[in-house]
Design a protein around this motif. Structure first.
Motif, PDB file in Angstrom:
ATOM      1  N   PHE A  23       0.951  -0.181 -10.947  1.00 20.96           N
ATOM      2  CA  PHE A  23      -0.204   0.429 -10.291  1.00 20.96           C
ATOM      3  C   PHE A  23      -1.317  -0.612 -10.347  1.00 20.96           C
ATOM      4  O   PHE A  23      -2.128  -0.651 -11.242  1.00 20.96           O
ATOM      5  N   ILE A  69      -6.401   0.442  -6.305  1.00 22.20           N
ATOM      6  CA  ILE A  69      -6.727   1.645  -5.543  1.00 22.20           C
ATOM      7  C   ILE A  69      -7.880   1.282  -4.615  1.00 22.20           C
ATOM      8  O   ILE A  69      -8.782   0.517  -4.993  1.00 22.20           O
ATOM      9  N   ILE A  97      -2.908   2.150  -4.188  1.00 22.61           N
ATOM     10  CA  ILE A  97      -2.994   3.490  -3.602  1.00 22.61           C
ATOM     11  C   ILE A  97      -4.167   3.533  -2.625  1.00 22.61           C
ATOM     12  O   ILE A  97      -5.288   3.174  -2.966  1.00 22.61           O
ATOM     13  N   VAL A 152      -3.392  11.669  -5.740  1.00 21.09           N
ATOM     14  CA  VAL A 152      -3.518  10.340  -6.331  1.00 21.09           C
ATOM     15  C   VAL A 152      -2.835  10.299  -7.696  1.00 21.09           C
ATOM     16  O   VAL A 152      -2.055   9.380  -8.006  1.00 21.09           O
ATOM     17  N   THR A 198       0.844  -1.191   0.000  1.00 20.95           N
ATOM     18  CA  THR A 198       0.000   0.000   0.000  1.00 20.95           C
ATOM     19  C   THR A 198       0.878   1.240   0.000  1.00 20.95           C
ATOM     20  O   THR A 198       1.826   1.343   0.787  1.00 20.95           O
ATOM     21  N   LEU A 252       0.887  10.264  -7.503  1.00 18.39           N
ATOM     22  CA  LEU A 252       1.370   8.933  -7.154  1.00 18.39           C
ATOM     23  C   LEU A 252       1.389   8.022  -8.378  1.00 18.39           C
ATOM     24  O   LEU A 252       2.356   7.280  -8.600  1.00 18.39           O
TER      25      LEU A 252
END
Length: 367
Positions: free
Chosen positions: A159, A162, A128, A145, A104, A148
């Protein structure tokens, strides 16, 4: 802590009930929902490795709270995807990469520290965390966000997901829940790219807000047969208790009227009575505030009298029983029952805390 297997106090875990509860919760969910079992805190006190192995064929992955819990699963041969929900110190990122553990990212500062330390983030999977109102960890706006996401792309990291976490999904009033959900959806709309996994649903959300599920859920408390709402909201389907706690009478005496029992002499026998002793105490998670709560012997409620000690409690018996007579602290006995929620109600707490406090000194037997 080494389990004390040479005393009669023990926890029994019903693995079939665990699987049944999972089936109950997932039936109303969309077919393609990815189910991750939350097994943090030793699977809520139920014994993480047997629990994870039982669920391995039924779930897509597992969630834990920290890197050590994730590594424990890997060392036990669990090959499923594992997501660490908490913040891992940046010096643990390389270990996570080696073990294919998803992490995370909860702040821009944390990720910038990892980049500044020249850590190899390539191919490390990140989720995220968005703080939509829980107030613990996570970023709070679309701009951060997206920063990131850009930085993860620059580092050739994955990625992968989320997520957010709801503060009041287990309450009847949906006002705050709806506010959090709306904020999360707004942030998703502003994403430059959509990750593979989007998740906002814990146990309570999956049970009472199934229509808000994205493509992944994190199931914890309900798997263990517990109601995340305590007694505020009724479950829409039956669940089976997974954990039971039993012991035996190891000492029995008849005391005269006026006899004192326990530290502080807080109980004085009002009449002649039989007192039994059990080998369990606050070192096992049966806290001192449980004085006055009743356990079951021969299908009868027997109150805890005198203070709970570190290793022993004393209970008032309706008659003399032989040594070795079974005692039920959580579970059923001849039509009577003591539940985890009963403990929680008596203590003024939640069922989560009760099971997590049951210490590793009590051996777990998984059946």
């Amino acid at each position: 802590m080494k389990a004390s297997r040479h005393r009669p106090t023990q926890i029994s875990i019903d693995l079939e009930a665990l699987s049944y509860n999972l089936q109950q919760v997932t039936k109303p969910l969309p077919i393609r929902t990815q189910v991750y079992a939350v097994v943090k805190a030793n699977a809520y006190g139920h014994g993480v490795i047997p629990i994870a192995k039982q669920l391995a064929d039924q779930v897509a992955g597992f969630c834990v709270s920290n890197l050590d819990e994730a590594l424990e699963l890997r060392q036990a041969g669990i090959e499923h995807p594992i997501l660490v929900l908490g913040v891992v110190p940046i010096d643990g990122i390389s270990l996570a990469k080696q073990a294919s553990i998803s992490l995370t990212v909860a702040s821009l500062e944390w990720l910038e520290q990892a980049v500044a330390a020249a850590l190899d983030l390539a191919d490390v999977a990140f989720h995220i965390k968005v703080d939509t109102g829980m107030g613990r960890i996570g970023v709070r706006d679309s701009q951060t966000v997206n920063q990131l996401v850009d930085l993860l792309d620059q580092q050739e990291a994955k990625f992968e997901g989320i997520f957010t976490h709801f503060a009041t999904a287990d309450q009847a009033d949906q006002t705050y829940f709806d506010q959090q959900l709306a904020l999360f959806k707004d942030i998703l709309v502003d994403l430059p790219e959509m990750p593979r996994l989007i998740h906002a649903s814990n146990s309570a959300t999956s049970v009472w807000h199934a229509d808000t599920v994205f493509n992944m859920v994190r199931l914890g408390n309900v798997l263990y047969g517990l109601n995340p709402s305590g007694r505020e909201l009724e479950l829409p389907y039956p669940l089976k208790p997974v954990l039971s706690l039993t012991s035996e009478l190891v000492h029995i005496k008849q005391l005269p009227k006026g006899a004192n029992i326990g530290y502080g002499a807080t109980y004085t026998s009002p009449s002649e009575e039989y007192i039994g002793t059990l080998p369990i105490g606050y070192a096992d998670g049966l806290v001192r505030a449980m004085q006055g709560f009743s356990v079951l012997v021969d299908g009868q409620a027997c109150p805890i009298v005198g203070r709970v000690s570190m290793d022993q409690i004393t209970i008032r018996l309706p008659k003399a029983y032989p040594l070795g007579t079974p005692v039920t602290l959580i579970g059923q006995d001849q039509g009577m029952e003591r539940t985890v929620q009963d403990w929680a109600d008596y203590l003024g707490t939640i069922n989560y805390e009760v099971v997590c406090l049951l210490s590793d000194r009590i051996p777990r037997y998984h059946e």
